[in-house]
Design a protein around this motif. Structure first.
Motif: not given
Length: 159
Positions: A14-15, A25-28, A38-41
């Motif tokens: 799951k996201s 960090y956002a994962t989907a 994976v979005l890392k900002t």
């Protein structure tokens, strides 16, 4: 990779969004969980516009009451000055009215005094006129000086 990054990768099917020290960090899962996006900002970079808007809002919240206070003070000061000017003008008019009333009173008093003085003078003038008429009937040689005195009395009484 750091521990926060590893935790973000181990998210499963799951996201999810994870926050570490300075990173978000956002994962989907994609392709039926075969891959993980994976979005890392950086948090500061991502929220820079939010922080700027928050600072602007705080500035507006602080400045608005100050501006309202300054405008209110100026308006009140202007109204107080107008009221003080109106009071000064009213006092000047009251003083002028008192002077006019005093002059009217002096005029009435002068008219009353003149009337009181004129009554006896009128009697004296009438009496002097009768004396003048009586002197016309007398012998001129005997009353020559008396006639001049009577004429002068009549003239001074008429002044």
């Amino acid at each position: 990779m750091s521990a926060g990054e590893l935790r973000a990768l181990a998210s499963g099917d799951k996201s999810q969004i994870h926050l570490t020290d300075n990173f978000l960090y956002a994962t989907a899962p994609i392709n039926n969980g075969a891959w993980t996006l994976v979005l890392k900002t950086d948090v500061d970079t991502s929220l820079a516009e939010f922080y700027k808007a928050r600072k602007r809002d705080i500035l507006i919240i602080i400045c608005a009451p100050l501006i309202i206070l300054v405008v209110t003070t100026l308006l009140v000061r202007s109204m107080v000055n107008k009221i003080e000017d109106a009071d000064r003008k009213r006092m000047a008019l009251n003083n002028r009215m008192r002077q006019v009333e005093k002059m009217a009173l002096v005029g009435r008093l002068a008219a009353s005094v003149a009337h009181e003085i004129n009554n006896p003078l009128q009697i004296i003038t009438n009496q002097a006129g009768w004396v003048d008429e009586l002197l016309d009937d007398e012998d001129n040689s005997q009353v020559k000086n008396l006639k001049n005195t009577g004429t002068r009395s009549v003239k001074s009484a008429r002044m």
